[in-house]
Design a protein around this motif. Structure first.
Motif: not given
Length: 165
Positions: A81-87, A89-90, A102-107
């Motif tokens: 499991i990894f997160t893309t360089d720009d955070c 996507q996980r 899956s798309n993610i967004v930092c708080g």
């Protein structure tokens, strides 16, 4: 000197699906680069070589069909499991050697960074490098950066300059 390791107590223990050889390619085939040996110009080295039908995935010799995934020019093992360089996507490398994301967004109180060798969204206080500008003691000001506080310590903001990575 061929075979001296087998005749002494200096043998090399090889992982599953591999055998010791006194002369293997210095650039062995791997899941991330199957053509590496054909492009290798380095002299041979001793070590463990994957058996026919197997290839390196990390430090293990796996069947070709168990190779992981390449995503954005980086190789990941199956299940990783990894997160893309720009955070944004996980992702996970699946059993079928495809990447599922899956798309993610930092708080709002988080920044994209690396902590404990893992990229992700982290609270900004824990990734802040603080430069103390001892305004009352300019003779103590040093060139460079020093981590001098973390989120567990309170510091008067008028005495510091924060640089976010």
């Amino acid at each position: 000197m061929e075979g001296w390791r087998q005749q002494t107590v200096c043998g090399i223990s090889c992982p599953a699906n591999s055998n010791y050889s006194s002369c293997i390619s210095a650039c062995p085939a791997s899941c991330s680069d199957l053509t590496s040996p054909s492009e290798c110009e380095s002299p041979c080295v001793e070590g463990c070589e994957c058996l026919p039908g197997y290839v390196l995935s990390g430090f293990d010799c796996v069947p070709y069909k168990q190779c992981g995934c390449t995503y954005l020019d980086k190789y990941y093992e199956i299940g990783e499991i990894f997160t893309t360089d720009d955070c944004s996507q996980r992702c996970q490398c699946t059993e079928s050697s495809t990447v599922s994301c899956s798309n993610i967004v930092c708080g709002s109180d988080e920044i994209c960074g690396i902590s404990n060798y893992s990229r992700g969204c982290y609270r900004s206080e824990s990734t802040t490098i603080i430069l103390f500008l001892m305004l009352s003691r300019p003779d103590l000001l040093l060139i460079g950066h020093h981590l001098v506080a973390d989120s567990c310590h309170s510091v008067q903001k008028k005495n510091i300059l924060e640089i976010l990575l």
